[in-house]
Scaffold this active site. Structure first.
Site, PDB file in Angstrom:
ATOM      1  N   ASP A 143       4.426   3.484   8.744  1.00  0.00           N
ATOM      2  CA  ASP A 143       3.640   2.678   9.681  1.00  0.00           C
ATOM      3  C   ASP A 143       4.513   2.316  10.889  1.00  0.00           C
ATOM      4  O   ASP A 143       5.659   1.923  10.741  1.00  0.00           O
ATOM      5  CB  ASP A 143       3.172   1.373   8.999  1.00  0.00           C
ATOM      6  CG  ASP A 143       2.230   1.644   7.837  1.00  0.00           C
ATOM      7  OD1 ASP A 143       2.010   2.830   7.514  1.00  0.00           O
ATOM      8  OD2 ASP A 143       1.717   0.661   7.250  1.00  0.00           O
ATOM      9  N   HIS A 163       7.704  -1.547  13.032  1.00  0.00           N
ATOM     10  CA  HIS A 163       6.634  -2.119  12.220  1.00  0.00           C
ATOM     11  C   HIS A 163       7.027  -3.570  11.971  1.00  0.00           C
ATOM     12  O   HIS A 163       8.126  -3.972  12.334  1.00  0.00           O
ATOM     13  CB  HIS A 163       6.551  -1.313  10.913  1.00  0.00           C
ATOM     14  CG  HIS A 163       5.274  -1.511  10.151  1.00  0.00           C
ATOM     15  ND1 HIS A 163       4.045  -1.569  10.753  1.00  0.00           N
ATOM     16  CD2 HIS A 163       5.044  -1.631   8.813  1.00  0.00           C
ATOM     17  CE1 HIS A 163       3.118  -1.731   9.809  1.00  0.00           C
ATOM     18  NE2 HIS A 163       3.694  -1.779   8.638  1.00  0.00           N
ATOM     19  N   ASP A 172       0.822  -1.224   0.000  1.00  0.00           N
ATOM     20  CA  ASP A 172       0.000   0.000   0.000  1.00  0.00           C
ATOM     21  C   ASP A 172       0.853   1.271   0.000  1.00  0.00           C
ATOM     22  O   ASP A 172       0.314   2.377  -0.081  1.00  0.00           O
ATOM     23  CB  ASP A 172      -1.002   0.005   1.168  1.00  0.00           C
ATOM     24  CG  ASP A 172      -0.366  -0.160   2.537  1.00  0.00           C
ATOM     25  OD1 ASP A 172       0.636  -0.889   2.648  1.00  0.00           O
ATOM     26  OD2 ASP A 172      -0.874   0.441   3.508  1.00  0.00           O
TER      27      ASP A 172
HETATM   28 ZN   LIG Z   1       0.417   0.870   5.440  1.00  0.00          ZN
HETATM   29 ZN   LIG Z   2       2.873  -1.276   6.688  1.00  0.00          ZN
END
Ligand SMILES: [Zn+2]
Ligand SMILES: [Zn+2]
Length: 309
Positions: free
Chosen positions: A212, A141, A67
């Protein structure tokens, strides 16, 4: 300087939010555009803005989840198709070079411009020129994810024209010379010290854009006193366990982070697609209770960055 959010959703796109991408416009300072992450459909999102992609010369990738990078091959090919000639630099975790080169080579995409890759493995100095300095920090993350801090260097203050005129120095190229050098020797041998004729320096802005991450208090010094922090808030305040298990943050955690670091403005983004339009007020209030100067990003939202002083 301004930031435009091209995608503000986490994981998968929704009707309201495309996946992550953020454009930092530094055209005023150096006539460049810098892109942070490039989720699928980013080039389509750009078409709905006044952004001129030919000015794009740096792409910073926070991490290699789809993403955040699936929009890259398309964007890079289109830049070539539109006749882009200027070199482009892509910064990101180790693996970004292989991802881009493999997608381009398998699809027989031959670019009209060179790409320079800078792969990061740790918290480090990423880039520096006369106007900016960019640092990375390794976040927490489930794959390597970075935050970037963009520091604009302080600019020289204004030349005190009246004082120069009073001294008998007529306006002309000599003014530029006085501004650019600590001392200037005039034709008659007089030494002019810049510090005597210049106002207070203009403080540069500091912007942090995080990928993230879980909430980790030891990242606070990295963003201390920043003008703007762009931080993920994948989940609402009650989903702390979910956030921890999936290596993400809640609204409340992002706001606590902003408060502890004494920043100016917090912009939350990267919302889970479980949240609909009607949930947004709740997400915003959760953060505002802790850090009042919080904004919720939405696709095409543009924020103009003003420094504290
Ligand atoms: Zn993400
Ligand atoms: Zn991620």
């Amino acid at each position: 300087m301004k930031i435009t959010f091209l995608g503000t959703g986490a994981g998968l796109p929704s009707k309201e939010r495309n996946v992550t991408s953020i454009m930092l416009d530094v055209t005023q300072a150096i006539n460049n555009l810098w892109l942070f992450d490039c989720g699928e459909g980013t080039q389509q999102q750009i078409l709905h803005t006044a952004i001129k992609p030919r000015k794009l010369n740096k792409i910073f990738i926070t991490h290699l989840h789809g993403d955040h990078i699936f929009g890259l091959p398309g964007l890079l090919s289109s830049r070539s198709f539109l006749g882009g000639k200027d070199p482009l630099t892509i910064y990101g975790p180790k693996g970004i070079k292989q991802f881009v080169e493999t997608s381009l080579s398998i699809s027989h995409s031959h670019l009209t411009y060179p790409i320079h890759f800078v792969e990061l493995s740790n918290s480090e100095l990423v880039f520096e020129d006369d106007s900016f300095i960019v640092h990375s920090i390794l976040l927490d993350h489930n794959i390597k994810s970075f935050g970037y801090r963009i520091t604009e260097k302080d600019k020289l203050g204004k030349l005190n024209v009246k004082k120069l005129k009073d001294k008998g120095i007529a306006p002309g190229p000599i003014y530029q010379q006085i501004k650019e050098n600590e001392q200037t020797i005039l034709n008659d041998g007089t030494i002019i010290y810049r510090k005597d004729y210049i106002g207070e320096p203009k403080k540069g802005k500091v912007i942090a854009i995080f990928g993230d991450t879980k909430y980790v208090p030891h990242h606070i010094p990295f963003i201390k006193n920043a003008d703007v922090l762009v931080h993920e808030a994948t989940f609402d305040a009650e989903k702390q366990d979910l956030a921890r298990n999936y290596f993400h943050s809640t609204t409340e955690q992002a706001a606590t982070f902003a408060k502890e670091a004494n920043i100016q403005t917090l912009i939350l983004t990267h919302f889970s697609s479980r949240y609909q339009k009607e949930d947004e007020e709740q997400l915003l209030q959760e953060a505002k209770q802790i850090f009042p100067n919080t904004l919720l990003a939405y696709d095409y939202f543009t924020f103009h960055i003003k420094s504290k002083n």
